[in-house]
Design an enzyme around this catalytic site. Structure first.
Site, PDB file in Angstrom:
ATOM      1  N   LYS A  38       0.840  -1.216   0.000  1.00 54.65           N
ATOM      2  CA  LYS A  38       0.000   0.000   0.000  1.00 54.65           C
ATOM      3  C   LYS A  38       0.869   1.258   0.000  1.00 54.65           C
ATOM      4  O   LYS A  38       0.638   2.178  -0.779  1.00 54.65           O
ATOM      5  CB  LYS A  38      -0.921  -0.041   1.221  1.00 54.65           C
ATOM      6  CG  LYS A  38      -1.846   1.154   1.343  1.00 54.65           C
ATOM      7  CD  LYS A  38      -3.146   0.789   2.041  1.00 54.65           C
ATOM      8  CE  LYS A  38      -2.989   0.642   3.539  1.00 54.65           C
ATOM      9  NZ  LYS A  38      -3.175   1.902   4.271  1.00 54.65           N
ATOM     10  N   ARG A  43       3.041   5.859  -3.247  1.00 53.64           N
ATOM     11  CA  ARG A  43       4.197   6.661  -3.680  1.00 53.64           C
ATOM     12  C   ARG A  43       4.433   6.542  -5.181  1.00 53.64           C
ATOM     13  O   ARG A  43       4.846   7.511  -5.825  1.00 53.64           O
ATOM     14  CB  ARG A  43       5.441   6.247  -2.881  1.00 53.64           C
ATOM     15  CG  ARG A  43       5.379   6.806  -1.441  1.00 53.64           C
ATOM     16  CD  ARG A  43       6.218   5.978  -0.501  1.00 53.64           C
ATOM     17  NE  ARG A  43       6.323   6.547   0.832  1.00 53.64           N
ATOM     18  CZ  ARG A  43       5.429   6.348   1.824  1.00 53.64           C
ATOM     19  NH1 ARG A  43       4.345   5.627   1.612  1.00 53.64           N
ATOM     20  NH2 ARG A  43       5.630   6.878   3.024  1.00 53.64           N
ATOM     21  N   ASP A 334       2.261  -1.070  12.004  1.00 46.01           N
ATOM     22  CA  ASP A 334       1.006  -1.555  11.421  1.00 46.01           C
ATOM     23  C   ASP A 334       0.740  -3.022  11.758  1.00 46.01           C
ATOM     24  O   ASP A 334      -0.356  -3.536  11.495  1.00 46.01           O
ATOM     25  CB  ASP A 334       1.023  -1.372   9.895  1.00 46.01           C
ATOM     26  CG  ASP A 334       0.943   0.109   9.505  1.00 46.01           C
ATOM     27  OD1 ASP A 334       0.584   0.937  10.369  1.00 46.01           O
ATOM     28  OD2 ASP A 334       1.255   0.426   8.345  1.00 46.01           O
ATOM     29  N   LYS A 361      -4.331   6.038  14.688  1.00 51.85           N
ATOM     30  CA  LYS A 361      -4.373   5.360  13.377  1.00 51.85           C
ATOM     31  C   LYS A 361      -5.817   5.376  12.853  1.00 51.85           C
ATOM     32  O   LYS A 361      -6.608   6.212  13.275  1.00 51.85           O
ATOM     33  CB  LYS A 361      -3.824   3.934  13.528  1.00 51.85           C
ATOM     34  CG  LYS A 361      -2.332   3.896  13.854  1.00 51.85           C
ATOM     35  CD  LYS A 361      -1.512   4.388  12.697  1.00 51.85           C
ATOM     36  CE  LYS A 361      -0.040   4.381  13.011  1.00 51.85           C
ATOM     37  NZ  LYS A 361       0.740   5.080  11.974  1.00 51.85           N
TER      38      LYS A 361
END
Ligand code: S3P
Length: 452
Positions: A38, A43, A334, A361
């Site tokens: 992701k 990017r 994460d 988050k």
């Protein structure tokens, strides 16, 4: 059809925003190619949109979050073609050729997209408004807007620009030096992206290294980034379109890694997984917990477009609780929800501290994990900056329950993984599972394929 019954079932939509039900499994085996990363997909689209000419992205993650970033560049005048779900072509006239969007740019659930795009658009020659869904509109934005204002950006929004929606009156920027005290890759990336079109160099110093995909990818598009110790410096410059391949997402692989690790007799192979060391601190954490059954094989060539990747082969390991060293947290941030699932199946207590960022988050993940684990009978203690989990060992006595994911994709998937350890006859219902598609479309299908 092999006549196998799905252990993870789903009802989409409705007032619960999706609901999944998981039952215990006996076996985990197979091979999984995890979908694209992701962070790297965002990017690649952002730099492709800022670069002159054609950019071809393969391995792109077609999740809601990344598709919103792609849509934003279409609103900015970039031509986008998708040949298949994971292959994207972008045709851009470059940063100076971007045009004023005729509508608000909506980044849905994605903090990465909206924060990085603040950096991109702060120095543009036009006005833009950035917003997101209910969850994103509560998340802190001053961490990016404050340093961007130091660069000269003119940004307004509720609570003095601390929350979305943000109005950016594009204006010429000057390079700055910034200390990344939030230990946030999103903050670092927003500033470096702004620096690409600022006057003079822009530097970000990090007390702890965070994911470095932006620094690795800018040179692939012909830009200049230098690293000196803990400081990354970007030079202003024009980017050129190129071909980028996105490796599989380690954060998505982590759900299946833990699934295999906690299931006696398992054998799972995860292929094409990104192995950037700023992302993989879950591996040393699990190793310290006694995971001896994870074999990591780097691919040949070891990296594509600056990103290392490889194959993971995983079997069952008996785990023991540890105090997770706080210095490992930023590079496993994460993965804390799924680490908590692993900890529930370990002997003894696992303590996770120094993780206050989890409170801001997609949900307050500390509260969300504690409530979900308690609901299924796992003893937890909540701290302002983390939690401790009293493990029940490899044959946990979990009880069926209805749990809230707080509309958080990672809590939802972590509870599905833990639910595979339920005793026969029990089931866990997980609410808010529509949000899984923000990062991992196909999660349910893959899980059902490898469990029985
Ligand atoms: C991301 C950085 C991390 C991470 C997020 C993706 C990125 O956030 O939690 O899922 O792509 O830069 P922070 O920068 O807020 O730590």
């Amino acid at each position: 059809m092999d006549g196998k019954t799905d252990l993870l079932t789903e009802e989409k939509g409705g007032p619960d925003q999706g609901r999944m039900t998981i039952r215990g499994c006996r076996h985990v085996r197979g091979t999984v190619t995890v979908p694209g990363d992701k962070s790297i997909s965002h990017r690649s689209v952002i730099l492709g949109g800022m670069a002159e000419g054609t950019t071809r992205i393969t391995g792109f993650l077609p999740s809601d979050d990344c598709l919103n970033t792609l849509k934003a560049f279409q609103h900015l005048g970039v031509v986008v073609n998708r040949q298949e779900a994971s292959t994207v072509f972008m045709e851009s006239s470059g940063y100076q050729g971007l045009s004023e969007p005729s509508d608000v740019l909506d980044f849905g659930n994605s903090g990465t997209a909206v924060r990085l795009m603040c950096g991109v658009l702060a120095g543009a020659s036009f006005f833009s408004v950035l917003t997101g869904d209910k969850s994103l509109r509560t998340r802190p934005m001053a961490r990016v807007t404050d340093p961007l204002k130091k660069m000269g950006a003119r940004i307004d929004g509720p609570d003095q620009g601390k929350r979305l929606p943000l109005a950016l009156r594009g204006t010429p920027l000057s390079g700055i030096f910034h200390l990344n005290s939030h230990k946030s890759a999103q903050v670092k990336s927003a500033i470096l992206l702004a620096g690409l079109n600022a006057r003079g160099p822009t530097s970000v110093e990090e007390p702890v290294a965070t994911r470095d995909h932006t620094e690795r990818m800018i040179p692939v598009f012909g830009g200049t980034v230098h690293r000196d110790g803990q400081t990354a410096t970007v030079q202003p410059g024009i980017l050129k379109g190129c071909s980028v391949h996105v490796p599989g997402d380690f954060s998505s692989a982590a759900f299946f890694l833990v699934l295999a690790l906690i299931t006696p007799g398992s054998s799972l192979r995860l292929e094409g997984v990104g192995l950037n060391p700023t992302r993989t601190a879950l591996l040393p954490i699990l190793n310290a917990m006694g995971a001896r059954s994870i074999q990591v094989t780097p691919s040949d060539p070891a990296s594509i477009a600056g990103e290392p990747h490889g194959t993971l082969n995983i079997g069952f390991s008996e785990l023991s609780g540890i105090d997770v060293p706080p210095e490992w947290i930023p590079n496993a941030i994460d993965e804390i929800p799924v680490l908590a699932a692993a900890a529930a199946c370990a002997h003894g207590t696992t303590r996770i501290r120094g993780a206050a960022e989890l409170r801001v988050k997609e949900s307050d993940r500390i509260r969300g994990i504690c409530e979900a684990l308690s609901a299924v009978g796992v003893a937890v203690e909540e701290f302002p900056d983390g939690l401790s989990i009293r493990g029940q060992g490899p044959q946990p006595r979990l009880r069926g329950a209805l749990v809230q994911s707080l509309n958080d994709h990672r809590i939802a998937m972590s509870m599905a993984v833990l639910g595979t350890r339920l005793p026969a006859g029990e089931q866990i219902g997980i609410l808010g599972t529509d949000y899984i598609s923000t990062s991992f479309p196909g999660f349910r299908e893959i899980l059902n394929r490898v469990v029985s």
